[in-house]
Write a protein that holds these residues in place. Structure first.
Motif, PDB file in Angstrom:
ATOM      1  N   GLY A  85       0.819  -1.212   0.000  1.00 52.15           N
ATOM      2  CA  GLY A  85       0.000   0.000   0.000  1.00 52.15           C
ATOM      3  C   GLY A  85       0.849   1.256   0.000  1.00 52.15           C
ATOM      4  O   GLY A  85       1.692   1.443   0.873  1.00 52.15           O
ATOM      5  N   ARG A 155      -2.001  -3.929   2.993  1.00 51.45           N
ATOM      6  CA  ARG A 155      -2.632  -4.729   1.949  1.00 51.45           C
ATOM      7  C   ARG A 155      -2.013  -6.102   1.744  1.00 51.45           C
ATOM      8  O   ARG A 155      -2.464  -6.855   0.872  1.00 51.45           O
ATOM      9  CB  ARG A 155      -2.627  -3.935   0.642  1.00 51.45           C
ATOM     10  N   LEU A 276     -13.236  -5.835   0.899  1.00 46.08           N
ATOM     11  CA  LEU A 276     -12.376  -4.767   0.380  1.00 46.08           C
ATOM     12  C   LEU A 276     -13.146  -3.459   0.255  1.00 46.08           C
ATOM     13  O   LEU A 276     -12.570  -2.373   0.400  1.00 46.08           O
ATOM     14  CB  LEU A 276     -11.788  -5.174  -0.974  1.00 46.08           C
ATOM     15  N   GLU A 277     -14.441  -3.557  -0.004  1.00 45.06           N
ATOM     16  CA  GLU A 277     -15.261  -2.349  -0.158  1.00 45.06           C
ATOM     17  C   GLU A 277     -15.738  -1.801   1.181  1.00 45.06           C
ATOM     18  O   GLU A 277     -15.889  -0.588   1.338  1.00 45.06           O
ATOM     19  CB  GLU A 277     -16.467  -2.658  -1.049  1.00 45.06           C
ATOM     20  N   ARG A 283      -7.756  -1.189   3.019  1.00 46.13           N
ATOM     21  CA  ARG A 283      -7.192  -0.305   1.987  1.00 46.13           C
ATOM     22  C   ARG A 283      -6.052   0.534   2.538  1.00 46.13           C
ATOM     23  O   ARG A 283      -5.276   1.111   1.785  1.00 46.13           O
ATOM     24  CB  ARG A 283      -8.293   0.591   1.407  1.00 46.13           C
TER      25      ARG A 283
END
Length: 295
Positions: A85, A155, A276-277, A283
């Motif tokens: 990330g 991540r 992930l959302e 994230r």
């Protein structure tokens, strides 16, 4: 005479060592495979099918060996290839624009400036740190691991933890699986089929796997403790004694911040699209904090 040597750039030389570590990892896996499968248990499975106790023992050991090998190799590849990330370009500017749009400029209350990295010339989100080896800021950085030639961050932390766990289990299994060969060899069993070369391979594989199993046990215990308290290796030094860590949401939610909520995927280096959302921590930009902790 002045020196213009940049010590941070010298850290990049460790990446070369990392590529050597990948080759070393592959060599240890190959050696263990040769010792466990081809020398020790493979012959029992394929050359003595009528001896049911030996056959089923060999089948069970080889099945478990290959399952763990697939899982640890899969996790290893994922932690090597996946970016931990990076900070979005001009992240600080974006945040300030958002703040300015929420208030009138004349009535906007004073807001603290986000952390800033003088080397990256960019803002630093919470829990972000600069890696001198990668020469960049890493989201929720835990550490730089030379074994994977990569940083461990928001991540790919799950992949790293699974790699640790499966490697520990595999090396422990290898040690136990090679014990019967030592017993037959040193017990004076005349029916053992080990050549001096084969015994040397088994001995070397046993020593290496035992060393890795013992060292990995310490890392597994340490990272389980960090996982359940929602802390990184870097943040251990930032936590104040006697004050509950502001990112500590309870062990269940802390676990889900890294592994997601889909139980079917917990043991695999994968994330569901929904996690992930819906979980910002995956994230690496936004992290929920305890409501009763001042930040």
């Amino acid at each position: 005479m002045g020196s213009n040597i940049n010590l941070f750039k010298l850290c990049s030389a460790l990446r070369v060592l990392g590529y050597f570590m990948i080759l070393l990892f592959a060599a240890i896996v190959a050696l263990s495979y040769y010792a466990v499968v081809l020398i020790t248990w493979g012959p029992l499975l394929f050359h003595s099918p009528l001896r049911l106790p030996s056959f089923f023992s060999a089948f069970f050991v080889l099945l478990l060996f290959h399952i763990l090998l697939i899982l640890l190799t899969w996790s290893y590849i994922m932690v090597v290839l996946n970016d931990p990330g990076s900070v979005p370009h001009n992240w600080r500017h974006h945040q300030q624009q958002q703040l300015r749009s929420d208030f009138n400029l004349e009535t906007a209350p004073p807001t603290p400036s986000p952390a800033y990295c003088s080397r990256c010339q960019n803002g630093k989100p919470p829990r972000c740190h600069h890696c001198s080896i990668c020469q960049r800021c890493v989201l929720k950085m835990d550490h730089h691991c030379i074994w994977v030639v990569n940083c461990v961050g928001a991540r790919n932390y799950k992949y790293f933890l699974l790699f640790l766990l499966y490697t520990f289990l595999e090396t422990t299994l290898d040690c136990l699986a090679l014990v019967p060969s030592f017993i037959r060899f040193f017990g004076g069993n005349k029916n053992h089929s080990l050549s001096p070369g084969g015994f040397a391979v088994i001995f070397l594989a046993s020593i290496l796997n035992l060393a890795f199993a013992l060292s990995l046990l310490c890392f597994v215990v340490m990272h389980i403790s960090l996982l359940l308290s929602n802390t990184t290796s870097v943040e251990v030094h930032e936590k104040k004694k006697g004050v509950r860590w502001m990112y500590d949401l309870g062990w269940k939610r802390n676990f889900e911040q890294v592994f997601g909520t889909k139980k079917a995927l917990w043991l695999f280096p994968l994330f569901s699209k929904e996690d992930l959302e819906n979980i910002p921590a995956l994230r690496g930009i936004d992290f929920p904090t305890r409501s009763d902790v001042d930040v």
